[in-house]
Design a protein around this motif. Structure first.
Motif, mmCIF file in Angstrom:
data_model
loop_
_atom_site.group_PDB
_atom_site.id
_atom_site.type_symbol
_atom_site.label_atom_id
_atom_site.label_comp_id
_atom_site.label_asym_id
_atom_site.label_seq_id
_atom_site.Cartn_x
_atom_site.Cartn_y
_atom_site.Cartn_z
ATOM 1 N N ALA A 18 4.829 -6.770 -8.389
ATOM 2 C CA ALA A 18 3.485 -6.545 -7.847
ATOM 3 C C ALA A 18 3.543 -6.382 -6.335
ATOM 4 N N MET A 19 4.388 -7.137 -5.669
ATOM 5 C CA MET A 19 4.520 -7.027 -4.214
ATOM 6 C C MET A 19 5.129 -5.672 -3.840
ATOM 7 N N ILE A 20 6.090 -5.210 -4.597
ATOM 8 C CA ILE A 20 6.695 -3.905 -4.307
ATOM 9 C C ILE A 20 5.677 -2.793 -4.513
ATOM 10 N N VAL A 54 4.278 -0.247 -1.593
ATOM 11 C CA VAL A 54 4.388 1.216 -1.700
ATOM 12 C C VAL A 54 3.009 1.862 -1.611
ATOM 13 N N VAL A 55 2.031 1.304 -2.321
ATOM 14 C CA VAL A 55 0.677 1.852 -2.275
ATOM 15 C C VAL A 55 0.109 1.740 -0.860
ATOM 16 N N GLY A 56 0.360 0.645 -0.193
ATOM 17 C CA GLY A 56 -0.111 0.471 1.188
ATOM 18 C C GLY A 56 0.517 1.474 2.142
ATOM 19 N N ILE A 57 1.807 1.693 1.999
ATOM 20 C CA ILE A 57 2.487 2.668 2.856
ATOM 21 C C ILE A 57 1.923 4.068 2.621
ATOM 22 N N ILE A 58 1.758 4.427 1.356
ATOM 23 C CA ILE A 58 1.247 5.772 1.040
ATOM 24 C C ILE A 58 -0.188 5.944 1.538
ATOM 25 N N ILE A 101 -13.797 3.797 15.551
ATOM 26 C CA ILE A 101 -14.178 2.762 14.588
ATOM 27 C C ILE A 101 -13.290 2.845 13.350
ATOM 28 N N ALA A 102 -13.061 4.058 12.850
ATOM 29 C CA ALA A 102 -12.216 4.230 11.665
ATOM 30 C C ALA A 102 -10.778 3.814 11.953
ATOM 31 N N ALA A 103 -10.260 4.183 13.119
ATOM 32 C CA ALA A 103 -8.890 3.805 13.470
ATOM 33 C C ALA A 103 -8.769 2.285 13.606
ATOM 34 N N THR A 104 -9.763 1.652 14.209
ATOM 35 C CA THR A 104 -9.750 0.194 14.352
ATOM 36 C C THR A 104 -9.819 -0.476 12.990
ATOM 37 N N PHE A 105 -10.704 0.015 12.135
ATOM 38 C CA PHE A 105 -10.833 -0.546 10.796
ATOM 39 C C PHE A 105 -9.532 -0.394 10.009
ATOM 40 N N LEU A 106 -8.918 0.786 10.057
ATOM 41 C CA LEU A 106 -7.652 0.994 9.348
ATOM 42 C C LEU A 106 -6.536 0.115 9.903
ATOM 43 N N SER A 107 -6.508 -0.052 11.219
ATOM 44 C CA SER A 107 -5.493 -0.927 11.823
ATOM 45 C C SER A 107 -5.675 -2.371 11.380
ATOM 46 N N LEU A 108 -6.916 -2.841 11.369
ATOM 47 C CA LEU A 108 -7.177 -4.210 10.912
ATOM 48 C C LEU A 108 -6.843 -4.380 9.428
ATOM 49 N N LEU A 109 -7.185 -3.372 8.640
ATOM 50 C CA LEU A 109 -6.890 -3.428 7.213
ATOM 51 C C LEU A 109 -5.383 -3.450 6.956
ATOM 52 N N MET A 110 -4.644 -2.613 7.666
ATOM 53 C CA MET A 110 -3.188 -2.592 7.500
ATOM 54 C C MET A 110 -2.557 -3.895 8.001
ATOM 55 N N SER A 111 -3.073 -4.450 9.097
ATOM 56 C CA SER A 111 -2.567 -5.735 9.592
ATOM 57 C C SER A 111 -2.815 -6.838 8.580
ATOM 58 N N PHE A 112 -4.017 -6.857 8.016
ATOM 59 C CA PHE A 112 -4.319 -7.849 6.985
ATOM 60 C C PHE A 112 -3.396 -7.667 5.783
ATOM 61 N N GLY A 113 -3.134 -6.437 5.384
ATOM 62 C CA GLY A 113 -2.238 -6.176 4.263
ATOM 63 C C GLY A 113 -0.820 -6.647 4.533
ATOM 64 N N ILE A 114 -0.332 -6.385 5.732
ATOM 65 C CA ILE A 114 1.027 -6.815 6.084
ATOM 66 C C ILE A 114 1.120 -8.336 6.092
ATOM 67 N N SER A 166 -0.765 -10.412 4.428
ATOM 68 C CA SER A 166 -0.872 -10.869 3.036
ATOM 69 C C SER A 166 0.446 -10.695 2.299
ATOM 70 N N ILE A 167 1.099 -9.578 2.500
ATOM 71 C CA ILE A 167 2.381 -9.344 1.835
ATOM 72 C C ILE A 167 3.422 -10.350 2.307
ATOM 73 N N ILE A 168 3.496 -10.583 3.601
ATOM 74 C CA ILE A 168 4.459 -11.557 4.129
ATOM 75 C C ILE A 168 4.154 -12.952 3.589
ATOM 76 N N SER A 169 2.881 -13.310 3.531
ATOM 77 C CA SER A 169 2.494 -14.619 3.003
ATOM 78 C C SER A 169 2.863 -14.755 1.531
ATOM 79 N N ASN A 170 2.623 -13.718 0.754
ATOM 80 C CA ASN A 170 2.957 -13.766 -0.666
ATOM 81 C C ASN A 170 4.460 -13.833 -0.900
#
Length: 137
Positions: free
Chosen positions: A52-54, A58-62, A100-113, A115-119
């Motif tokens: 699930a993490m992999i 992959v989905v996050g990168i794409i 705004i979109a770039a900031t939102f995407l950056s925050l979303l990707m940071s949160f994803g990273i 979360s992945i590291i925490s998991n």
């Protein structure tokens, strides 16, 4: 220290007596089978977590790549979305929609990273805890 010594003497003086060796062995085998089943279940769970993490990575990168390409391919002066407003807050949002979109995407990707590291950290801790319990037996 004296409590440890007293406990040690207590356990050394106890000599268990088994009347029916066949019943004892049957119960012991049943418990060992249950332990083996739990170990296999935990191993399968850890494998599912890793997969699930992999997949999430992959989905996050794409999706991050597609979103970045989309943001960079648009003209800089064209807003991403428009409210057709002449004044006020909606005009400001329309003018700054790319930022705004770039900031939102950056925050979303940071949160994803994060979360992945925490998991991954939780999975590694679960695996080491499981191995410590196995070696303790």
């Amino acid at each position: 220290m004296t409590k440890d010594k007293a406990l040690e003497e207590l356990f050394q003086t106890q000599k268990p007596h088994f009347d029916d060796k066949a019943a004892f062995m049957a119960k012991l085998n049943q418990r060992l089978d249950a332990v083996e089943y739990i170990k296999q279940y935990q191993d399968a769970t850890i494998r599912r977590y890793k997969m699930a993490m992999i997949v999430a990575f992959v989905v996050g990168i794409i999706s991050g790549g597609v979103a970045t390409i989309f943001l960079l391919s648009m003209p800089t002066d064209a807003p991403l979305f428009s409210f057709h407003a002449q004044t006020g807050f909606f005009l400001w949002i329309s003018e700054n929609s790319r930022l705004i979109a770039a900031t939102f995407l950056s925050l979303l990707m940071s949160f994803g990273i994060i979360s992945i590291i925490s998991n991954v950290h939780d999975i590694v801790n679960m695996h080491t805890h499981m191995m410590e319990n196995e070696y303790a037996r």
